[in-house]
Design a protein around this motif. Structure first.
Motif, mmCIF file in Angstrom:
data_model
loop_
_atom_site.group_PDB
_atom_site.id
_atom_site.type_symbol
_atom_site.label_atom_id
_atom_site.label_comp_id
_atom_site.label_asym_id
_atom_site.label_seq_id
_atom_site.Cartn_x
_atom_site.Cartn_y
_atom_site.Cartn_z
ATOM 1 N N SER A 1 0.817 -1.219 0.000
ATOM 2 C CA SER A 1 0.000 0.000 0.000
ATOM 3 C C SER A 1 0.850 1.267 0.000
ATOM 4 O O SER A 1 0.497 2.251 -0.652
ATOM 5 N N ASP A 2 1.975 1.258 0.719
ATOM 6 C CA ASP A 2 2.829 2.458 0.730
ATOM 7 C C ASP A 2 3.444 2.715 -0.640
ATOM 8 O O ASP A 2 3.490 3.852 -1.111
ATOM 9 N N GLY A 3 3.912 1.642 -1.285
ATOM 10 C CA GLY A 3 4.463 1.794 -2.634
ATOM 11 C C GLY A 3 3.405 2.255 -3.616
ATOM 12 O O GLY A 3 3.654 3.112 -4.459
ATOM 13 N N ALA A 4 2.197 1.684 -3.493
ATOM 14 C CA ALA A 4 1.100 2.076 -4.385
ATOM 15 C C ALA A 4 0.717 3.534 -4.178
ATOM 16 O O ALA A 4 0.441 4.261 -5.137
ATOM 17 N N ARG A 5 0.722 3.975 -2.938
ATOM 18 C CA ARG A 5 0.415 5.382 -2.629
ATOM 19 C C ARG A 5 1.447 6.305 -3.272
ATOM 20 O O ARG A 5 1.099 7.332 -3.869
ATOM 21 N N SER A 6 2.712 5.942 -3.180
ATOM 22 C CA SER A 6 3.779 6.743 -3.797
ATOM 23 C C SER A 6 3.630 6.794 -5.312
ATOM 24 O O SER A 6 3.813 7.841 -5.931
ATOM 25 N N ILE A 7 3.280 5.664 -5.917
ATOM 26 C CA ILE A 7 3.084 5.627 -7.366
ATOM 27 C C ILE A 7 1.895 6.501 -7.745
ATOM 28 O O ILE A 7 1.958 7.274 -8.706
ATOM 29 N N GLY A 8 0.813 6.416 -6.968
ATOM 30 C CA GLY A 8 -0.352 7.270 -7.229
ATOM 31 C C GLY A 8 -0.007 8.740 -7.137
ATOM 32 O O GLY A 8 -0.423 9.538 -7.979
ATOM 33 N N ASP A 9 0.775 9.092 -6.120
ATOM 34 C CA ASP A 9 1.203 10.493 -5.978
ATOM 35 C C ASP A 9 2.051 10.933 -7.149
ATOM 36 O O ASP A 9 1.919 12.045 -7.652
ATOM 37 N N GLY A 10 2.939 10.043 -7.590
ATOM 38 C CA GLY A 10 3.789 10.368 -8.734
ATOM 39 C C GLY A 10 2.986 10.561 -10.003
ATOM 40 O O GLY A 10 3.279 11.440 -10.804
#
Length: 115
Positions: A102-111
């Motif tokens: 979830s943390d990696g996915a959140r970072s990708i979404g932000d990017g």
């Protein structure tokens, strides 16, 4: 030596690992024409992802990147998310079958929001 004509590089399922990804990124940084890069099923992990992201930050031509099934974890997801803010030409990104969480996915979404 600079590559001016290579448009597609497919090294899928070659078990290059993180060391291979790091070595490859040196060549990739010299490429001025690469549009598609497939590195799926290579177990590059977060360390290899860092090397590929560093290349992508400099690429003005890459449109498609396949990193599926590479044992990329949350740190790799964060690196990709940060890189997405700078990847202006990227149109397709395949991250299937990794462990970005979830943390990696959140970072990708932000990017993606900032790209």
């Amino acid at each position: 030596k600079e590559s001016k004509t290579l448009q597609t590089l497919d090294l899928s399922d070659n078990d290059i690992g993180p060391e291979g990804a790091c070595s490859l990124s040196g060549f990739l940084q010299e490429s001025k024409s690469l549009q598609a890069l497939a590195l799926d099923f290579n177990n590059i992990g977060d360390e290899g992802t860092r090397a590929i992201v560093n290349f992508l930050k400099e690429s003005k031509t890459l449109q498609s990147l396949d990193l599926q099934s590479n044992n990329i974890g949350p740190e790799g997801g964060r690196l990709i998310g940060d890189g997405l803010k700078e990847f202006k030409s990227l149109q397709t990104l395949d991250l299937r079958n990794n462990n970005i969480g979830s943390d990696g996915a959140r970072s990708i979404g932000d990017g993606l929001k900032e790209s």
